[in-house]
Scaffold this motif. Structure first.
Motif, PDB file in Angstrom:
ATOM      1  N   ALA A 206       0.829  -1.211   0.000  1.00 26.09           N
ATOM      2  CA  ALA A 206       0.000   0.000   0.000  1.00 26.09           C
ATOM      3  C   ALA A 206       0.866   1.265   0.000  1.00 26.09           C
ATOM      4  O   ALA A 206       0.443   2.310  -0.493  1.00 26.09           O
TER       5      ALA A 206
ATOM      6  N   GLU B  63       1.160   2.920  -3.125  1.00 27.11           N
ATOM      7  CA  GLU B  63      -0.088   3.515  -3.613  1.00 27.11           C
ATOM      8  C   GLU B  63      -0.654   2.779  -4.822  1.00 27.11           C
ATOM      9  O   GLU B  63      -1.144   3.397  -5.777  1.00 27.11           O
TER      10      GLU B  63
ATOM     11  N   ASP C 109      -3.467   0.701  -6.731  1.00 26.48           N
ATOM     12  CA  ASP C 109      -4.918   0.814  -6.602  1.00 26.48           C
ATOM     13  C   ASP C 109      -5.540  -0.492  -6.132  1.00 26.48           C
ATOM     14  O   ASP C 109      -6.421  -0.480  -5.278  1.00 26.48           O
TER      15      ASP C 109
ATOM     16  N   LEU D 281      -4.696  -4.736  -5.027  1.00 26.00           N
ATOM     17  CA  LEU D 281      -3.697  -5.705  -4.586  1.00 26.00           C
ATOM     18  C   LEU D 281      -4.433  -7.018  -4.333  1.00 26.00           C
ATOM     19  O   LEU D 281      -5.499  -7.016  -3.711  1.00 26.00           O
TER      20      LEU D 281
ATOM     21  N   THR E 273      -4.530  -2.177   5.595  1.00 26.96           N
ATOM     22  CA  THR E 273      -4.588  -1.249   4.453  1.00 26.96           C
ATOM     23  C   THR E 273      -5.687  -0.192   4.627  1.00 26.96           C
ATOM     24  O   THR E 273      -5.897   0.623   3.731  1.00 26.96           O
TER      25      THR E 273
ATOM     26  N   THR F 153      -5.194   1.750  -1.343  1.00 23.15           N
ATOM     27  CA  THR F 153      -5.138   0.402  -1.934  1.00 23.15           C
ATOM     28  C   THR F 153      -6.379  -0.405  -1.588  1.00 23.15           C
ATOM     29  O   THR F 153      -6.729  -0.545  -0.417  1.00 23.15           O
TER      30      THR F 153
END
Ligand code: C5P
Length: 231
Positions: free
Chosen positions: A78, A81, A83, A85, A103, A108
């Motif tokens: 995270a 950055e 978007d 995961l 997170t 994220t």
């Protein structure tokens, strides 16, 4: 969201140099997926390159480990950055909950892998000893992920409609296995055309070889965007 914003193209290449060359061939693509092959070879350098170009990033590392390790790996990702995961729902409730907590407040969003689509119903039953039908198992894994506070799930196009029905509209559904009718299915067995997958309720489509292996990748991209917009 426009058609172009819904398409994620995988950077399925072995090196950073190959990835940059693909980015340069397709400047109109806004959302890229970085998987294990490229990340193991390039490390976070590829994420830096994507961020400098203001691209959105799906870091598809499919984490599956004990809760403490999964949570710390998610927090580490995270920081870049990214978007989206990914992590395996089969890591279990404690790992999913810890990942969601780790997170929280970051940009994220976590996506659960419900079941790998490379697994057949036979392998699921005979080798993994999972007694549920494959589709039911995928559905249960997505529900578990949703219950643990994850933002979405990666699913096959065949599962979109059932997941949408059961999980409602708040779970992001990201689907690979997409093939326009005019493209080669390759090793993807049960494929769905892009417009049909979106109509069934997908939020994002992962489309690789129909674009990246086309003789004119930019034209293939345009054609897919036009088909989605026209549908
Ligand atoms: O080239 P193609 O469109 O088949 O690429 C699909 C991408 O989505 C690849 O990066 C592949 O690893 C990934 N993927 C998949 N099936 C899943 C999960 C991910 O094809 N269930």
């Amino acid at each position: 969201m426009t058609a172009a914003e819904r398409i994620i193209v995988p950077l399925d290449v072995p090196t950073l140099a190959d990835a940059i060359s693909l980015l340069e061939q397709l400047p109109q693509v806004n959302f890229w997926k970085v998987g294990l092959e490229l990340f193991v070879s390039s490390g976070p350098a590829i994420l830096q390159v994507l961020r400098e170009r203001q691209k959105r990033i799906f870091l598809d590392l499919k984490f599956h480990d004990i809760p403490n390790t999964v949570a710390k790996a998610c927090r580490g990702a995270a920081v870049y950055e990214v978007d989206f995961l990914s992590l395996h729902a089969a890591a279990g409730r404690a790992a999913l909950t810890a990942a969601a907590a780790a997170t929280q407040g970051t940009s994220t969003k976590l996506l659960a892998i419900s079941v790998l689509t490379s697994l057949s119903a036979r392998e699921l039953a005979l080798d993994l000893k999972i007694s549920l039908e494959l589709q039911d198992y995928a559905l249960q894994m997505a529900l578990l992920a949703q219950d643990c506070g994850l933002a979405g799930a990666v699913c096959s196009p065949q599962e979109i409609a059932a997941l949408r029905r059961v999980c409602g509209n708040n779970l992001l559904l990201v689907c690979p296995g997409i093939r326009p009718t005019w493209s080669d299915p390759g090793d993807q067995r049960r494929t769905t055309p892009p417009a049909q997958a979106l109509q069934a309720g997908a939020d994002y489509l992962v489309i690789g070889r129909p674009i990246t292996a086309a003789s004119h990748p930019a034209q293939a991209w345009e054609r897919i965007c036009e088909e989605i917009t026209a549908a």
